[in-house]
Design a protein around this motif. Structure first.
Motif, mmCIF file in Angstrom:
data_model
loop_
_atom_site.group_PDB
_atom_site.id
_atom_site.type_symbol
_atom_site.label_atom_id
_atom_site.label_comp_id
_atom_site.label_asym_id
_atom_site.label_seq_id
_atom_site.Cartn_x
_atom_site.Cartn_y
_atom_site.Cartn_z
ATOM 1 N N GLY A 13 0.813 -1.218 0.000
ATOM 2 C CA GLY A 13 0.000 0.000 0.000
ATOM 3 C C GLY A 13 0.842 1.261 0.000
ATOM 4 N N VAL A 14 1.955 1.235 -0.732
ATOM 5 C CA VAL A 14 2.820 2.427 -0.792
ATOM 6 C C VAL A 14 2.860 2.951 -2.223
ATOM 7 N N PRO A 15 3.077 4.268 -2.392
ATOM 8 C CA PRO A 15 3.116 4.810 -3.756
ATOM 9 C C PRO A 15 4.310 4.266 -4.545
ATOM 10 N N LEU A 16 4.171 4.241 -5.864
ATOM 11 C CA LEU A 16 5.267 3.761 -6.704
ATOM 12 C C LEU A 16 6.439 4.732 -6.638
ATOM 13 N N PRO A 17 7.635 4.224 -6.398
ATOM 14 C CA PRO A 17 8.797 5.124 -6.408
ATOM 15 C C PRO A 17 9.195 5.479 -7.836
ATOM 16 N N ARG A 18 10.033 6.483 -7.961
ATOM 17 C CA ARG A 18 10.698 6.721 -9.246
ATOM 18 C C ARG A 18 11.688 5.558 -9.384
ATOM 19 N N LEU A 19 11.527 4.779 -10.436
ATOM 20 C CA LEU A 19 12.314 3.544 -10.560
ATOM 21 C C LEU A 19 13.540 3.777 -11.445
ATOM 22 N N ILE A 20 14.686 3.428 -10.902
ATOM 23 C CA ILE A 20 15.948 3.636 -11.626
ATOM 24 C C ILE A 20 16.612 2.284 -11.880
ATOM 25 N N ALA A 21 17.137 2.102 -13.087
ATOM 26 C CA ALA A 21 17.961 0.925 -13.372
ATOM 27 C C ALA A 21 19.284 1.419 -13.909
ATOM 28 N N GLU A 22 20.348 0.659 -13.641
ATOM 29 C CA GLU A 22 21.663 1.136 -14.095
ATOM 30 C C GLU A 22 22.440 0.042 -14.818
ATOM 31 N N PRO A 23 22.001 -0.294 -16.031
ATOM 32 C CA PRO A 23 22.714 -1.297 -16.813
ATOM 33 C C PRO A 23 24.012 -0.758 -17.394
ATOM 34 N N GLY A 24 24.992 -1.619 -17.528
ATOM 35 C CA GLY A 24 26.245 -1.236 -18.181
ATOM 36 C C GLY A 24 26.503 -2.154 -19.360
ATOM 37 N N ARG A 25 26.831 -3.414 -19.030
ATOM 38 C CA ARG A 25 27.210 -4.395 -20.044
ATOM 39 C C ARG A 25 26.158 -4.542 -21.145
ATOM 40 N N SER A 26 24.872 -4.636 -20.759
ATOM 41 C CA SER A 26 23.833 -4.905 -21.758
ATOM 42 C C SER A 26 23.557 -3.687 -22.633
ATOM 43 N N LEU A 27 24.083 -2.522 -22.262
ATOM 44 C CA LEU A 27 23.956 -1.359 -23.145
ATOM 45 C C LEU A 27 25.068 -1.336 -24.180
ATOM 46 N N THR B 10 33.098 -6.973 -27.191
ATOM 47 C CA THR B 10 34.143 -6.434 -26.308
ATOM 48 C C THR B 10 33.843 -5.004 -25.822
ATOM 49 N N GLY B 11 32.579 -4.606 -25.899
ATOM 50 C CA GLY B 11 32.251 -3.218 -25.526
ATOM 51 C C GLY B 11 32.299 -2.950 -24.035
ATOM 52 N N ALA B 12 32.022 -3.978 -23.240
ATOM 53 C CA ALA B 12 31.937 -3.728 -21.797
ATOM 54 C C ALA B 12 33.162 -4.268 -21.079
ATOM 55 N N TYR B 13 33.708 -3.461 -20.200
ATOM 56 C CA TYR B 13 34.814 -3.863 -19.329
ATOM 57 C C TYR B 13 36.040 -4.336 -20.106
#
Ligand code: LLP
Length: 463
Positions: free
Chosen positions: A305-319, A411-414
């Motif tokens: 019963g709580v309001p929806l937060p502003r939802l943040i995701a922080e992908p690196g590799r999959s971008l 080979t884009g990530a790391y």
């Protein structure tokens, strides 16, 4: 359709070219960038540029980054959040995957924010034009100088531990600092031990047992404005359920934090979606991942019963992982009868330390003979003075000769971000390719660059 070849061994380099890309497939499901093709010369082409020509023009080794693939991944993340999350969301790029001006500027232009983990990453992000409002500073041991810099820049600081909270308070910021609290949620996932972060025995974040006292402390500090909670459970993850579970665990902690009067309205569920490095890797699409994350959070909020937060995701590799390849030039070969053939390339653990660090497996193609059948299994060796400097232990390739261009995929990530000057190798250049145009985004290092920070005390100068 994502093509999942049934054989483990390449028939030829052509096998990796996506022939059909359905709208629901995402870049992290392909070994080569989305724009990869074989041209009339039987060469690999990316972003409309012949990779063999790129090597002639810009030298070897060379990171080749496909702008369209990177932008597609950014858009897929944003669109999926818009589709599955009924409240505000923000995708921030985990720039540890590859932080440089051009990459940061591209993700910013796609409407993403950024996650940085050091003063250096923060500096590069701000120089690239990222806004402090969408910049989040992580890390388990930020220095006093880094915290001061973060405060001055106006970014959000993801506080990792007591030491950091107390240092922030002691710095007496002029206005309350926008912080989030990083939690170790105790969620297990299957990935390499070094890249797991959400289990209890982790150097990152507050232990759940400490949280109530942390909430209490933070609520009493006028210097701290705690806007939300953060967790990151690991990297190169193919299971989706741990992220679904994470949402509900975190929402419970948000309700608890609210009981202490903290104005928590943001929830950052980290990154971690894996990418395909080999034929047998079968990661979920970006949309599938986002859907599970959003549903987990929405369901938990309804239940609490709580309001929806502003939802943040922080992908690196999959971008960015699948958007880049590394082109090397083959030098010598050594055949040990009955044992193996070593095919040596002009880079190795200094431009891609992942195989030696995590035993990561990569695939390669001969970019100047894409249709040639893969008839050999060889070991691709780097050029460093270290037996472990093996780029690919078992590479399935056509017969190759010195001068061939060997392209290692995904080979884009790391790779660049973890590169070094081991053995004093200058770092490779990186080019951004798009619709037949290639632009340098990282200059190749020179020998002068290598001694730029060296200092020779007067008494050591040879007469
Ligand atoms: N957020 C936090 C707090 C992180 O620590 C990480 C990655 C990410 C987001 C992004 O995770 P991704 O979406 O890229 O999986 N060097 C290792 C990977 C280390 C990942 C560290 N943290 C490798 O080469 O596999």
């Amino acid at each position: 359709m994502v093509s999942t070849p049934t054989v483990e061994v390449a028939q030829s380099g052509r096998q990796y070219i996506a022939t059909e890309v359905s709208a629901s497939a995402s870049p992290n499901q392909f070994l080569l960038p989305l724009t990869a093709q074989v041209n009339a010369q039987d060469h690999l082409e990316i972003g409309g540029c012949d990779v063999v020509d790129l090597v002639k023009r810009f030298g070897s080794p060379l990171y080749v980054l496909d702008e369209e693939t990177l932008r597609t991944a950014c858009r897929q993340y944003r669109q999926a959040f818009q589709k599955y999350y009924p409240a505000e969301s923000l995708v921030i790029y985990a720039s540890k995957a590859w932080n440089c001006l051009a990459v940061n500027a591209i993700v910013a232009s796609e409407g993403l924010g950024i996650d940085v983990v050091s003063g250096g990453e923060l500096y590069t992000a701000l120089q690239a034009g990222l806004k402090p409002e969408v910049t989040y500073f992580h890390g388990n041991n930020k220095s006093v100088e880094e915290l001061q810099y973060a405060i001055e820049s106006g970014c959000t600081i993801v506080a990792d531990n007591w030491h950091e909270l107390k240092t922030l308070v002691a710095l007496k910021p002029a206005t309350p600092v926008r912080i989030m609290l990083r939690i170790t949620p105790g969620i297990e996932c299957h990935t390499h031990e070094y890249i797991r972060t959400g289990h209890i025995d982790s150097k990152f974040g507050f232990d759940p047992d400490q949280l109530e006292s942390v909430f209490q402390y933070v609520s009493q500090q006028p210097e701290l404005n705690c806007v939300g909670l953060h967790a990151h459970i690991g990297s190169q993850i193919f299971e989706i359920q741990p992220h679904g579970d994470l949402g509900s665990v975190m929402v419970q902690w948000m309700s608890k934090a609210a009981q202490y009067g903290l104005p928590v309205t943001e929830l950052d569920i980290g990154g971690g979606l894996g990418i395909r490095y080999t034929e047998s890797d079968d990661p979920p699409s970006i949309e599938e991942w986002v859907k599970v994350v959003c549903e987990g959070v929405v369901k938990a909020c309804e239940a609490q019963g709580v309001p929806l937060p502003r939802l943040i995701a922080e992908p690196g590799r999959s971008l960015i992982g699948s958007a880049c390849v590394t082109a090397y030039t083959i030098g010598g070969q050594k055949t040990i009868p009955g044992i193996r053939t070593y095919v040596s390339v002009d880079g190795g653990m200094s431009d891609n330390p992942r195989p030696i660090t995590y035993q990561s497996v990569y695939r390669a193609v001969a970019a100047n003979r894409m249709s040639a059948p893969a008839t050999e299994t060889v070991t691709v060796a780097g050029k460093h003075c270290e037996s472990g400097d093996i780029v690919i232990k078992q590479a399935s390739l056509p017969e190759t000769e010195s001068g061939d261009v060997l392209v290692v995929m995904a080979t884009g990530a790391y790779n660049y971000s973890m590169s070094s000057n081991y053995n004093r190798l200058p770092r490779p250049a990186a080019v951004l390719v798009n619709q037949g145009e290639a632009s340098i985004i990282l200059q190749r290092e020179t020998y002068q660059d290598l001694i730029r920070q060296d200092s020779l005390p007067e008494r050591l100068i040879q007469a």
